[in-house]
Design an enzyme around this catalytic site. Structure first.
Site, PDB file in Angstrom:
ATOM      1  N   LYS A   1      12.734   8.096 -15.955  1.00 12.69           N
ATOM      2  CA  LYS A   1      11.993   9.296 -15.574  1.00 12.69           C
ATOM      3  C   LYS A   1      12.644  10.479 -16.278  1.00 12.69           C
ATOM      4  CE  LYS A   1       8.343  10.024 -12.943  1.00 12.69           C
ATOM      5  NZ  LYS A   1       7.212   9.109 -12.762  1.00 12.69           N
TER       6      LYS A   1
ATOM      7  N   ASP B   1       3.430  13.097 -15.802  1.00 14.81           N
ATOM      8  CA  ASP B   1       3.676  13.182 -14.366  1.00 14.81           C
ATOM      9  C   ASP B   1       3.185  14.566 -13.951  1.00 14.81           C
ATOM     10  OD1 ASP B   1       5.788  13.664 -11.863  1.00 14.81           O
ATOM     11  OD2 ASP B   1       5.242  11.559 -12.108  1.00 14.81           O
TER      12      ASP B   1
END
Length: 358
Positions: A129, A169
């Site tokens: 991430k 995201d």
């Protein structure tokens, strides 16, 4: 107390000692540790190899500065991150988040959960991430372009089609992915597999934008059917107005449910007759506006500031699709009081431990 339980307590104690100021990450690990005891009791060799201790420590953490120039000519500096958490089964894979709340704790929690989610797909991909504490809201296209180009100039040193493949995201949609891909191509040549979430005209995947929101509703529908219920005719609260929430609203509507709410960081709109997902798409995807504008365009809608989970109305299903820890313990109790029979999570860790216990 079993050997497995003692071991897990030791793992957690070491984690808290190392990362005492990373509450989101510790919460995500806690959620995992609570479920893993039966596995360790069946496989004591995992304890001997300290497998869980290795799982909760990321393989690599990259933090870097991102200088960029705003439209007024001022040099601004943000902080960028990429946490390559685990690549045991394949290249790292996970999204990039652009939001002012992004910090190391949040990126690590998201990366840890991404490892588990990716492994469940049975595809050979690891978990990662990343992102930055940059807020694209209120920024011009030129400012977003200059920021993302600077961000990718540093990030490109650590990624590649066979190494680490980022995606979008919160705050990173088709526009941002396009700018990042263009900068990567400028520096390294064309490599279609370096980012997912690209436009169809330059290597993207069909139905990529809809996948998460649609998938949430397919899961919700299956969950209801397994309990003798059906989605059609149900009243649904949805939080968020980004990619997941918008397409969750669309699919819920197509499956016969009535979506009562959508929200953003300022407030939410409520429409007893059902949210029109086409209007939400126009406001959020095309105009990049605020959700309060929905009430200006749909006469039956009301705009309220605050959290959608503090708004009392009868409904059947809760679909949190905004961000982590958006439902507290008190709000979960309120959710039950309002008649909700099912909760399905579209966001990453949207319920606090207190909410889950409620």
């Amino acid at each position: 107390m079993t050997a497995a339980t003692t071991y897990l307590e030791q793992v957690r104690a070491e984690l808290v000692q190392r990362d005492p100021h990373q509450p989101e990450f510790i919460e995500a690990v806690d959620n995992f540790l609570k479920t893993i005891t039966p596995v360790l009791e069946k496989h004591p060799e995992y304890v001997d190899a300290n497998l869980i201790g290795r799982m909760v420590e990321p393989e690599r953490v990259v933090q870097f500065r991102v200088p960029w120039v705003d439209d007024a000519g001022h040099v601004r500096v943000n902080r960028g991150f990429r946490v390559q958490f685990n690549g045991a089964i394949g290249p790292y894979k996970g999204g990039l988040r652009l939001h002012p709340t992004v910090n190391l704790s949040i990126v690590k929690f998201l990366g840890f959960e991404q490892v588990l989610k990716n492994s469940l797909t049975t595809l050979p991909i690891g978990g990662a991430k990343g992102g930055a504490d940059f807020d694209p809201k209120g920024k011009s296209d030129a400012e977003v372009m200059r920021f993302t180009q600077s961000f990718m100039t540093e990030l490109q040193k650590y990624i590649g089609p066979d190494v680490d493949v980022p995606a979008g995201d919160i705050g990173v949609g088709g526009r941002e992915i396009g700018y990042m891909f263009g900068q990567y191509r400028r520096l390294n040549g064309y490599q279609a597999g370096i980012l997912t979430g690209k436009g169809l005209s330059y290597g993207g995947s069909l139905a990529r934008p809809e996948a998460t929101g649609f998938g949430l509703l397919y899961y919700t529908d299956a969950m209801l059917q397994a309990n003798g219920e059906q989605l059609a005719g149900k009243r649904v609260k949805i939080s968020g107005a980004g990619n997941v929430a918008t397409y969750a609203t669309q699919k819920a509507t197509e499956l016969g449910a009535t979506v009562l709410t959508v929200s953003d960081s300022n407030g939410f709109v409520y429409d007893e007759n059902g949210i029109d997902y086409q209007v939400v798409k126009q406001i959020k995807e095309v105009e990049r506006g605020r959700i309060k504008e929905y009430a200006d365009r749909v006469s039956t809608a009301e705009y309220h500031e605050g959290s959608v989970w503090d708004f009392d109305v009868d409904y059947d299903i809760a679909l949190p699709c905004a961000t982590q820890n958006e439902i507290s313990g008190d709000q979960a109790a309120r959710l039950i009081k309002n008649g909700a029979k099912a909760v399905a999570e579209g966001a990453n860790m949207p319920s606090t431990p207190e909410a889950t216990a409620a």
